[in-house]
Design a protein around this motif. Structure first.
Motif, short mmCIF file in Angstrom:
data_model
loop_
_atom_site.label_atom_id
_atom_site.label_comp_id
_atom_site.label_asym_id
_atom_site.label_seq_id
_atom_site.Cartn_x
_atom_site.Cartn_y
_atom_site.Cartn_z
N LEU A 359 7.39 15.96 5.57
CA LEU A 359 7.97 14.83 4.83
C LEU A 359 8.95 15.31 3.75
N LEU A 365 10.05 10.50 2.18
CA LEU A 365 9.32 9.67 1.22
C LEU A 365 10.27 8.87 0.34
N LEU A 422 5.06 5.40 11.90
CA LEU A 422 4.95 6.86 11.96
C LEU A 422 5.83 7.43 13.06
N VAL A 426 9.14 7.74 10.57
CA VAL A 426 8.76 9.05 10.02
C VAL A 426 9.16 10.18 10.98
N LEU A 476 3.66 5.72 3.51
CA LEU A 476 4.54 5.66 4.69
C LEU A 476 4.61 4.24 5.24
N LEU A 479 7.22 2.22 3.35
CA LEU A 479 8.58 2.76 3.30
C LEU A 479 9.68 1.70 3.39
#
Length: 544
Positions: A359, A365, A422, A426, A476, A479
């Motif tokens: 991350l 982040l 995710l 991410v 997350l 976000l």
């Protein structure tokens, strides 16, 4: 006000009535006023008849009695049981390891029931202090027996010596605590709570299986009510991550853990024991060298196969009163505090270390999220917001600050939305994404109070409370919120589930206020789409 004062004679050696007994609606009577020779004030004896019945603070717990000899016997027994060497599923390896630990500790230190009475303990009360207290009691008995002035003076002198010694010992004790923990605010605030509120976070609810079940139903019912109150909406552009923010690299596999890394992980995990742990965590750390190879096998098996062990997916929840002055009979006044097995935290920490590295390298982040991040804290969040407010003040503008609060935010997180985030936002893929799916699904909890417990309940949403990965996953999950706010040009800063919005306003221009209102409406819509609920009772607005 219809109060009644019951003392009708002097209570001071100068002839004044200074010590009073004032009541309303109680059957009260002053029986006597006596000079006990311990003060210039007299002692007022009185009787009160009341309907209040204080229950004795008695608890029954189960504990193991561990001594160095018992610990040595435990490791001898453990070494005699064969380890699982052949390749096997992760759940089988973990269950076999836990059963070996459990049977070994039961053989040398079985659980025994023990009754505990809550009696106040004064750590500064040394043997010398106890000796001075005994001197006071001896002097008091001597004075009662002789009633001589000289023995009365000796009693007063002994009491003075004792009180001064207690004061010095108490001051020295807390001064030492403050100096040794000046960089540990959590411990200092806990000490303050003990000093000013000795019953803080202690439930007076009698423990029983039925009470545990009531708590479990209440905690589950609260989450289900929040989710059912939120309208289920289709994904909109607010919820869809922009391609601009997609990470260039993805994390598709974990790096296997070596002995050195595992040792660092073990040293970083708090030594807390869960009811589901086969042996006390302190004992586990003491004999870690005997478990190292098996522990490495378990952690790497989990990372390699993308399976989080089922034995680590159950949480033990303890209901704790939010504030001591709240009604202990009202279940709304309790918060659920979760405990997870120690092995769960070891595996989670190994994953969290690699996830954080990814991350940070990809700068995924949220820039203005200060919760659960290295070099970010409540202090840095406060500095940022206060600095911005001062800049507005220097520009001769008002600041409008809105403090948003969510209801049980960690518990209402939708697993499917989180997994989609995710993957698409991410950049987790392959075995890593499979591992997080295994981590989130098929989780359970039960409520425990002393030796009583509820049945096991399934958890269908939320990030695991009391876990290492839970806070990271929540950050997350949140976000896209930063992008929603930025579209309106509103300043903001977040700490976990608390978000502060603020704007600069000139006295003759109220357009920014309309912008802020539109921003809040979009935030509310985004939260509804993500099964999060704004707590309007705790959301506040300040004009600065």
């Amino acid at each position: 006000m219809d109060f009644q004062q019951h003392v009708t004679q002097p209570t001071h050696n100068r002839g004044h009535t200074l010590d009073l007994v004032i009541t309303y609606g109680l059957s009260t009577g002053v029986s006597s006023v006596v000079d006990l020779a311990i003060s210039d004030h007299y002692c007022v004896f009185f009787n009160v008849t009341s309907q209040i019945q204080q229950e004795a603070s008695v608890r029954t717990v189960r504990k193991r009695y561990l001594t160095p000899e018992v610990a040595a016997s435990f490791i001898d027994v453990f070494k005699q049981t064969p380890a699982q060497i052949l390749p096997a599923p992760c759940d089988f390896i973990v269950d076999h390891f836990n059963n070996r630990l459990q049977s070994s500790i039961d053989a040398v230190a079985p659980l025994k029931a023990k009754t505990i009475r809550a009696t106040p303990k004064m750590p500064w009360k040394t043997d010398d202090i106890k000796g001075l207290k005994q001197n006071c009691r001896r002097a008091e008995r001597k004075y009662r027996k002789t009633n001589l002035i000289i023995h009365k003076d000796i009693l007063k002198q002994q009491i003075k010596i004792y009180n001064n010694s207690v004061k010095r010992a108490r001051t020295s004790y807390f001064s030492k605590i403050i100096s040794e923990n000046k960089n540990n605010p959590k411990f200092l605030f806990k000490t303050i709570d003990i000093l000013i509120n000795k019953d803080f976070n202690k439930s007076s609810m009698p423990s029983s299986n039925a009470a545990c079940e009531d708590f479990a139903d209440h905690f589950m019912g609260k989450i289900n009510a929040i989710r059912s109150n939120i309208s289920s909406m289709q994904y909109t552009d607010l919820n869809r991550p922009l391609a601009l923010f997609l990470p260039e690299e993805t994390l598709g596999s974990f790096v296997l853990v070596d002995a050195e890394m595992l040792g660092r992980v073990l040293s970083q995990v708090n030594t807390t024991t869960c009811l589901l742990d086969p042996i006390p965590t302190s004992l586990f750390k003491t004999f870690y060298g005997f478990f190292e190879s098996e522990l490495l096998n378990i952690v790497n098996c989990s990372l390699q196969t993308g399976v989080f062990p089922s034995a680590c997916k159950t949480a033990v929840v303890r209901p704790l009163l939010k504030k001591s002055q709240l009604d202990p009979k009202n279940l709304d006044n309790y918060r659920p505090v979760s405990n997870l097995p120690f092995l769960s935290k070891i595996i989670e920490k190994s994953v969290a270390t690699q996830l954080h590295e990814f991350l940070n390298a990809q700068k995924i982040l949220e820039k203005y999220q200060s919760g659960f991040r290295t070099n970010h804290s409540t202090e840095t969040a406060l500095l940022k917001i206060v600095n911005d407010l001062r800049l507005n003040y220097d520009s001769q503008k008002l600041s409008v600050l809105v403090l948003l609060d969510l209801s049980a935010a960690f518990d209402t997180v939708d697993h499917q939305i989180l997994l989609d985030r995710l993957s698409s936002l991410v950049g987790l893929s392959g075995n890593v994404l499979k591992w997080f799916y295994s981590y989130l699904t098929d989780r359970h909890f039960y409520v425990s109070m002393d030796t009583c417990s509820s049945r096991i309940h399934e958890i269908s949403c939320g990030v695991p409370q009391g876990s290492i990965l839970g806070p990271i996953l929540f950050n997350l999950y949140m976000l896209p919120l930063g992008d929603v706010i930025r579209r309106h040009g509103v300043d903001f800063h977040s700490y976990a589930d608390d978000t502060q919005l603020y704007i600069a306003v000139s006295p003759d221009d109220l357009e920014p206020v309309n912008t802020l209102l539109n921003c809040i409406l979009d935030i509310k819509l985004w939260m509804a789409e993500n099964f999060l609920q704004l707590n309007q009772d705790k959301t506040e607005l300040l004009i600065i």
